[in-house]
Design a protein around this motif. Structure first.
Motif, short mmCIF file in Angstrom:
data_model
loop_
_atom_site.label_atom_id
_atom_site.label_comp_id
_atom_site.label_asym_id
_atom_site.label_seq_id
_atom_site.Cartn_x
_atom_site.Cartn_y
_atom_site.Cartn_z
N PRO A 194 -42.99 2.56 64.53
CA PRO A 194 -43.45 1.45 65.39
C PRO A 194 -43.93 0.25 64.58
N GLU A 195 -44.42 0.54 63.41
CA GLU A 195 -44.94 -0.57 62.60
C GLU A 195 -43.89 -1.11 61.62
N PHE A 196 -42.62 -0.71 61.83
CA PHE A 196 -41.56 -1.08 60.88
C PHE A 196 -41.37 -2.60 60.77
N GLU A 197 -41.27 -3.21 61.93
CA GLU A 197 -40.99 -4.66 61.93
C GLU A 197 -42.09 -5.43 61.23
N GLU A 198 -43.33 -5.00 61.48
CA GLU A 198 -44.45 -5.70 60.85
C GLU A 198 -44.44 -5.49 59.36
N LYS A 199 -44.08 -4.28 58.91
CA LYS A 199 -44.07 -3.99 57.48
C LYS A 199 -42.95 -4.73 56.76
N VAL A 200 -41.79 -4.86 57.47
CA VAL A 200 -40.67 -5.55 56.84
C VAL A 200 -41.00 -7.02 56.61
N HIS A 201 -41.61 -7.63 57.61
CA HIS A 201 -41.89 -9.06 57.51
C HIS A 201 -43.15 -9.34 56.72
N THR A 202 -43.95 -8.30 56.45
CA THR A 202 -45.15 -8.51 55.65
C THR A 202 -45.09 -7.56 54.46
N PRO A 203 -44.41 -7.94 53.38
CA PRO A 203 -44.24 -7.05 52.23
C PRO A 203 -45.57 -6.77 51.56
N SER A 204 -45.67 -5.54 51.07
CA SER A 204 -46.89 -5.14 50.36
C SER A 204 -46.93 -5.82 49.01
N PRO A 205 -48.11 -5.90 48.43
CA PRO A 205 -48.24 -6.56 47.12
C PRO A 205 -47.35 -5.95 46.07
N SER A 206 -47.06 -4.62 46.18
CA SER A 206 -46.24 -3.98 45.15
C SER A 206 -44.80 -4.44 45.20
N HIS A 207 -44.34 -4.93 46.41
CA HIS A 207 -42.96 -5.38 46.54
C HIS A 207 -42.86 -6.90 46.62
N THR A 208 -43.92 -7.62 46.35
CA THR A 208 -43.88 -9.08 46.36
C THR A 208 -42.99 -9.59 45.22
N ILE A 209 -42.15 -10.60 45.52
CA ILE A 209 -41.24 -11.14 44.50
C ILE A 209 -42.05 -11.79 43.38
N ASP A 210 -41.73 -11.43 42.15
CA ASP A 210 -42.42 -12.03 40.99
C ASP A 210 -41.62 -13.26 40.55
N TYR A 211 -41.95 -14.40 41.16
CA TYR A 211 -41.21 -15.63 40.86
C TYR A 211 -41.39 -16.05 39.40
N ARG A 212 -42.55 -15.81 38.85
CA ARG A 212 -42.80 -16.21 37.46
C ARG A 212 -41.92 -15.43 36.50
N GLN A 213 -41.75 -14.13 36.78
CA GLN A 213 -40.89 -13.31 35.93
C GLN A 213 -39.44 -13.77 36.03
N LYS A 214 -38.99 -14.09 37.25
CA LYS A 214 -37.62 -14.55 37.44
C LYS A 214 -37.35 -15.86 36.69
N LEU A 215 -38.36 -16.69 36.61
CA LEU A 215 -38.20 -17.98 35.93
C LEU A 215 -38.50 -17.90 34.44
N GLY A 216 -38.91 -16.72 33.97
CA GLY A 216 -39.21 -16.58 32.55
C GLY A 216 -40.54 -17.20 32.17
N LEU A 217 -41.44 -17.33 33.14
CA LEU A 217 -42.75 -17.92 32.87
C LEU A 217 -43.79 -16.82 32.66
N SER A 218 -44.90 -17.24 32.12
CA SER A 218 -46.01 -16.30 31.93
C SER A 218 -46.61 -15.93 33.28
N LYS A 219 -47.17 -14.72 33.35
CA LYS A 219 -47.81 -14.29 34.60
C LYS A 219 -49.01 -15.16 34.95
N MET A 220 -49.54 -15.84 33.93
CA MET A 220 -50.69 -16.71 34.15
C MET A 220 -50.28 -18.13 34.52
N ALA A 221 -48.97 -18.38 34.65
CA ALA A 221 -48.51 -19.73 34.98
C ALA A 221 -48.99 -20.12 36.37
N SER A 222 -49.33 -21.38 36.52
CA SER A 222 -49.84 -21.87 37.80
C SER A 222 -48.70 -22.10 38.78
N ASP A 223 -49.08 -22.24 40.07
CA ASP A 223 -48.07 -22.54 41.09
C ASP A 223 -47.35 -23.86 40.79
#
Length: 265
Positions: A194-223
């Protein structure tokens, strides 16, 4: 005075050649001249004007003509000195030592020398211009070589940057595919939740896209640094700038998602 010099004197006085030959022979017989000539054309000098005048008179030349000829010969340096005009010369006459004629430069000679000087100056000027022209060409060639080297360097940097961009794009595509795969697995395993739709649209922190890693930036890089990197990639991959449309689409999607994740409109 020798026979050649005597003959030249008569020719100078305007006496015909035949008469001059006969007169020279007579003078030689009368011992007015003591030496035979060499048969070669040589300049001659008389001792004084008296000798020249009396010889011309003896050859039948008129007084007025003889005077004019003697004056001319004196001016031209063919007579050594002016006689007394009183004493009659004693024969036989001594052969006068040959004296080179004084060659005073004529107006034509002066003009020729001046022209030669001008021509020499013009030649030097032309050589100077040619040297300057060759130097300018050498400098231009050197500058062209420098520009070519700079261009090659820029081309190399451009190639390296394009390779780096392609590498980042590939990593971005791989991460996107991995994300889609994870979403697909979640969708298959939890369709009845029942909570599938909500979970899909609200990803947990463990599955959040790491944009900094994709761009080759430091994890401490600012937005702001992440946004700057995305904008730079969008500019490079934009089709209007010679980029790849597919790559531009993937980067634009990530860029929009990142802006949404930080609540930036």
């Amino acid at each position: 005075m020798n026979t050649d010099q005597a003959f030249e004197l008569l020719i100078e006085a305007g006496v015909t050649e035949d008469t001059s030959i006969q007169t020279v022979r007579r003078w030689f017989r009368e011992r007015k001249i003591t030496y035979k000539g060499s048969g070669q054309d040589t300049g001659y000098i008389l001792n004084n004007t008296d000798q020249a005048f009396h010889l011309l008179k003896d050859a039948g030349v008129a007084d007025s003509t003889a005077v004019q000829i003697v004056r001319r010969m004196l001016r031209e340096g063919q007579i050594e000195k002016v006689g007394s005009g009183i004493q009659k010369p004693t024969y036989p006459l001594k052969e006068s030592a040959s004296k080179p004629l004084t060659n005073r430069p004529s107006d034509l000679d002066m003009m020729i020398r001046q022209l030669k000087v001008k021509l020499k100056a013009q030649d030097e000027h032309i050589k100077g211009i040619e040297h300057l022209h060759q130097t300018s060409i050498a400098r231009l060639i050197q500058q062209i070589d420098i520009l070519k080297k700079d261009l090659m360097k820029l081309e190399k940097e451009k190639s390296e940057f394009q390779m780096e961009t392609k590498k980042l794009l590939k990593e971005n595509i791989d991460l996107t595919n991995e994300l889609l795969k994870i979403k697909g697995e979640l969708f298959k395993g939890k369709q009845k939740d029942p909570e599938f739709e909500e979970k899909v649209h609200t990803p947990s922190p463990s599955h959040t896209i790491d944009y900094r890693q994709k761009l080759g930036l430091s994890k401490m890089a600012s937005d702001k640094e992440v946004l700057t990197r995305y904008k730079k990639l969008l500019k490079i991959t934009h089709p209007d700038h010679g980029g790849n449309a597919s790559a531009f689409h993937f980067i634009k999607t990530d860029y929009d998602q990142f802006r949404h994740s930080i609540n930036l409109k």
